[in-house]
Design an enzyme around this catalytic site. Structure first.
Site, PDB file in Angstrom:
ATOM      1  N   ARG A 108       0.889  -1.180   0.000  1.00  0.00           N
ATOM      2  CA  ARG A 108       0.000   0.000   0.000  1.00  0.00           C
ATOM      3  C   ARG A 108       0.912   1.211   0.000  1.00  0.00           C
ATOM      4  O   ARG A 108       1.727   1.382   0.904  1.00  0.00           O
ATOM      5  CB  ARG A 108      -0.917  -0.001   1.220  1.00  0.00           C
ATOM      6  CG  ARG A 108      -1.595   1.355   1.420  1.00  0.00           C
ATOM      7  CD  ARG A 108      -2.765   1.322   2.350  1.00  0.00           C
ATOM      8  NE  ARG A 108      -3.890   0.642   1.750  1.00  0.00           N
ATOM      9  CZ  ARG A 108      -5.145   0.758   2.179  1.00  0.00           C
ATOM     10  NH1 ARG A 108      -5.427   1.520   3.210  1.00  0.00           N
ATOM     11  NH2 ARG A 108      -6.123   0.109   1.585  1.00  0.00           N
ATOM     12  N   HIS A 135      -7.051   1.303  -6.843  1.00  0.00           N
ATOM     13  CA  HIS A 135      -7.353   0.394  -5.738  1.00  0.00           C
ATOM     14  C   HIS A 135      -8.022  -0.858  -6.325  1.00  0.00           C
ATOM     15  O   HIS A 135      -9.204  -1.133  -6.084  1.00  0.00           O
ATOM     16  CB  HIS A 135      -8.255   1.098  -4.726  1.00  0.00           C
ATOM     17  CG  HIS A 135      -8.287   0.446  -3.371  1.00  0.00           C
ATOM     18  ND1 HIS A 135      -7.480  -0.636  -3.025  1.00  0.00           N
ATOM     19  CD2 HIS A 135      -9.050   0.708  -2.262  1.00  0.00           C
ATOM     20  CE1 HIS A 135      -7.729  -0.994  -1.783  1.00  0.00           C
ATOM     21  NE2 HIS A 135      -8.678  -0.202  -1.298  1.00  0.00           N
ATOM     22  N   GLN A 138      -9.935  -3.658  -4.111  1.00  0.00           N
ATOM     23  CA  GLN A 138     -11.257  -3.254  -3.618  1.00  0.00           C
ATOM     24  C   GLN A 138     -12.303  -3.407  -4.728  1.00  0.00           C
ATOM     25  O   GLN A 138     -13.401  -3.923  -4.501  1.00  0.00           O
ATOM     26  CB  GLN A 138     -11.216  -1.799  -3.136  1.00  0.00           C
ATOM     27  CG  GLN A 138     -12.561  -1.300  -2.641  1.00  0.00           C
ATOM     28  CD  GLN A 138     -13.007  -1.970  -1.350  1.00  0.00           C
ATOM     29  OE1 GLN A 138     -12.259  -1.996  -0.392  1.00  0.00           O
ATOM     30  NE2 GLN A 138     -14.220  -2.514  -1.330  1.00  0.00           N
ATOM     31  N   ASP A 227     -17.376   7.298  -2.172  1.00  0.00           N
ATOM     32  CA  ASP A 227     -16.126   7.127  -1.423  1.00  0.00           C
ATOM     33  C   ASP A 227     -15.925   8.388  -0.600  1.00  0.00           C
ATOM     34  O   ASP A 227     -16.588   9.415  -0.813  1.00  0.00           O
ATOM     35  CB  ASP A 227     -14.968   6.944  -2.434  1.00  0.00           C
ATOM     36  CG  ASP A 227     -13.638   6.585  -1.776  1.00  0.00           C
ATOM     37  OD1 ASP A 227     -13.599   6.306  -0.572  1.00  0.00           O
ATOM     38  OD2 ASP A 227     -12.618   6.587  -2.505  1.00  0.00           O
ATOM     39  N   CYS A 267     -16.424   1.564  -0.138  1.00  0.00           N
ATOM     40  CA  CYS A 267     -15.249   0.734   0.191  1.00  0.00           C
ATOM     41  C   CYS A 267     -14.876   0.822   1.667  1.00  0.00           C
ATOM     42  O   CYS A 267     -14.193  -0.057   2.183  1.00  0.00           O
ATOM     43  CB  CYS A 267     -14.070   1.141  -0.687  1.00  0.00           C
ATOM     44  SG  CYS A 267     -13.513   2.843  -0.442  1.00  0.00           S
ATOM     45  N   ARG A 295     -13.343  -8.835   0.431  1.00  0.00           N
ATOM     46  CA  ARG A 295     -11.921  -8.550   0.165  1.00  0.00           C
ATOM     47  C   ARG A 295     -11.114  -9.838   0.358  1.00  0.00           C
ATOM     48  O   ARG A 295     -10.205 -10.132  -0.418  1.00  0.00           O
ATOM     49  CB  ARG A 295     -11.405  -7.461   1.126  1.00  0.00           C
ATOM     50  CG  ARG A 295     -11.970  -6.063   0.890  1.00  0.00           C
ATOM     51  CD  ARG A 295     -11.453  -5.456  -0.392  1.00  0.00           C
ATOM     52  NE  ARG A 295     -10.010  -5.317  -0.412  1.00  0.00           N
ATOM     53  CZ  ARG A 295      -9.322  -4.287   0.097  1.00  0.00           C
ATOM     54  NH1 ARG A 295      -9.972  -3.287   0.662  1.00  0.00           N
ATOM     55  NH2 ARG A 295      -8.004  -4.240   0.017  1.00  0.00           N
TER      56      ARG A 295
HETATM   57  N1  NVA Z   1     -10.065   6.854  -1.835  1.00  0.00           N
HETATM   58  C1  NVA Z   1      -9.804   6.356  -0.518  1.00  0.00           C
HETATM   59  C2  NVA Z   1      -9.983   4.877  -0.467  1.00  0.00           C
HETATM   60  C3  NVA Z   1      -9.769   4.268   0.896  1.00  0.00           C
HETATM   61  C4  NVA Z   1      -9.901   2.795   0.923  1.00  0.00           C
HETATM   62  C5  NVA Z   1      -8.407   6.763  -0.078  1.00  0.00           C
HETATM   63  O1  NVA Z   1      -7.467   6.644  -0.866  1.00  0.00           O
HETATM   64  O2  NVA Z   1      -8.258   7.210   1.052  1.00  0.00           O
HETATM   65  N1   CP Z   2     -11.277  -0.236   1.784  1.00  0.00           N
HETATM   66  C1   CP Z   2     -10.018  -0.254   2.245  1.00  0.00           C
HETATM   67  O1   CP Z   2      -9.030  -0.438   1.495  1.00  0.00           O
HETATM   68  O2   CP Z   2      -9.935  -0.079   3.591  1.00  0.00           O
HETATM   69  P1   CP Z   2      -8.605   0.126   4.446  1.00  0.00           P
HETATM   70  O3   CP Z   2      -8.055   1.473   4.123  1.00  0.00           O
HETATM   71  O4   CP Z   2      -9.056  -0.007   5.866  1.00  0.00           O
HETATM   72  O5   CP Z   2      -7.626  -0.974   4.075  1.00  0.00           O
END
Ligand code: NVA
Ligand code: CP
Length: 308
Positions: A108, A135, A138, A227, A267, A295
């Protein structure tokens, strides 16, 4: 060996294969304990390194459980506790070392370039567990969740409300092209998809509608998604962005304009009272907790595909 970095890197056939394997592995586990391994334990004796440059609840938990269910183990690395994050070892050298220790890496990252660079130097697969650009894990879980409720997603309509230029919307546009569904994005001009992804969509004949009107974006839709208005590491004036997106909140009135049996997806984590009301996210049409569970199942077949 395959990397899983963007949905656009895979063929429709490969993506369909991953979803079908996830469905079948999930259905073969009825009455199993949550972390009990699948009968065939395809990842037995193997391990995954997980690196998190940003916070995570679901990705961290679901990959760990996915790997347990495949019969393997995980090691979680915090960039602050290893050399590459602190800058006293190159990403290339870290990649070479990880290749010696584990069988697959999940990253990540705040910078999509890290995924590409790691991918270049690792001799084992890498999975994108969220970057600033995409992502994909997801969205694969979301396709699985959609199809469990509403059947094959091909030719159905999905709506995306709010920030149309983030990692989730990018991956969703790519999925619309690969799985052949109609995607309607409702966002103000300032937050519409960027040129790079729009060019990809055009080249790949994505059935994409973009509108400023939230009502038009959700009309006759099978699934309404949104989101967080401000993503992790989003370097914007948060107050201003929230103000700009105020009219794109998914509430009961907006959900009524979608098909009566439409589902609501998010998500998570969620900004309750911002992009969605409590009534919608806690309501009957919401499938958000199953999305989180799926997931695990989607990622199991992504891991298997990577190691193929
Ligand atoms: N768009 C959000 C998704 C979190 C799972 C972010 O990047 O924070
Ligand atoms: N949806 C998602 O990726 O959640 P987290 O940021 O908790 O991993």
């Amino acid at each position: 060996m395959n990397n899983f970095i963007n949905i656009s890197d895979l063929s429709s056939k490969e993506l369909r294969f991953i979803i079908e394997e996830a469905k079948s592995r999930k259905s073969n586990r009825k009455n199993f304990n949550k972390s009990a391994p699948d009968k065939d334990k395809p990842f037995e004796g193997k391990s995954m390194a997980m690196i998190f440059e940003k916070p995570s609840t679901r990705t961290r938990m679901s990959f760990d459980i996915a790997v347990k269910q495949l019969g393997g183990s995980t090691i979680t690395l915090n960039p602050d506790g290893i050399h590459y994050g602190k800058g006293d070892e190159t990403l290339k050298d870290t990649a070479k070392v990880l290749t010696e220790y584990v069988d697959i890496v999940m990253l990540r990252t705040s910078s999509h370039k890290h995924l590409e660079e790691f991918g270049k130097y690792l001799e084992i697969p890498i999975i994108n567990g969220l970057s600033d650009e995409s992502h994909p894990c997801q969205i694969m879980s979301d396709i699985l969740t959609f199809e469990e409720t509403k059947g094959l997603i091909n030719n159905q309509t999905v709506s995306w409300l709010g920030d149309g230029n983030n990692n989730m919307s990018n991956s969703l546009i790519q999925a619309a092209g690969k799985f052949g569904f109609h995607l309607k994005i409702g966002s103000p001009k300032k937050y519409m998809p960027n040129k790079k992804i729009l060019n990809w969509a055009k080249k790949n004949n994505v059935n994409l509608t973009i509108t400023k009107k939230p009502e038009d974006a959700v009309s006759h839709s099978d699934c309404v998604m949104t989101d967080k208005w401000v993503s992790m590491n989003d370097k914007v004036n948060k107050k201003q962005k929230k103000k700009d997106l105020k009219n794109y909140q998914v509430d009961k009135k907006l959900m009524k304009l979608a098909k009566p049996d439409a589902i609501f997806m998010h998500c998570l984590p969620v900004g309750r009272g911002e992009e969605v009301t409590n009534e919608v996210i806690d309501g009957k049409q919401s499938v958000v907790w199953r999305q989180a569970l799926n997931r695990v199942h989607a990622q199991k077949s992504i891991i298997n595909w990577c190691l193929d």
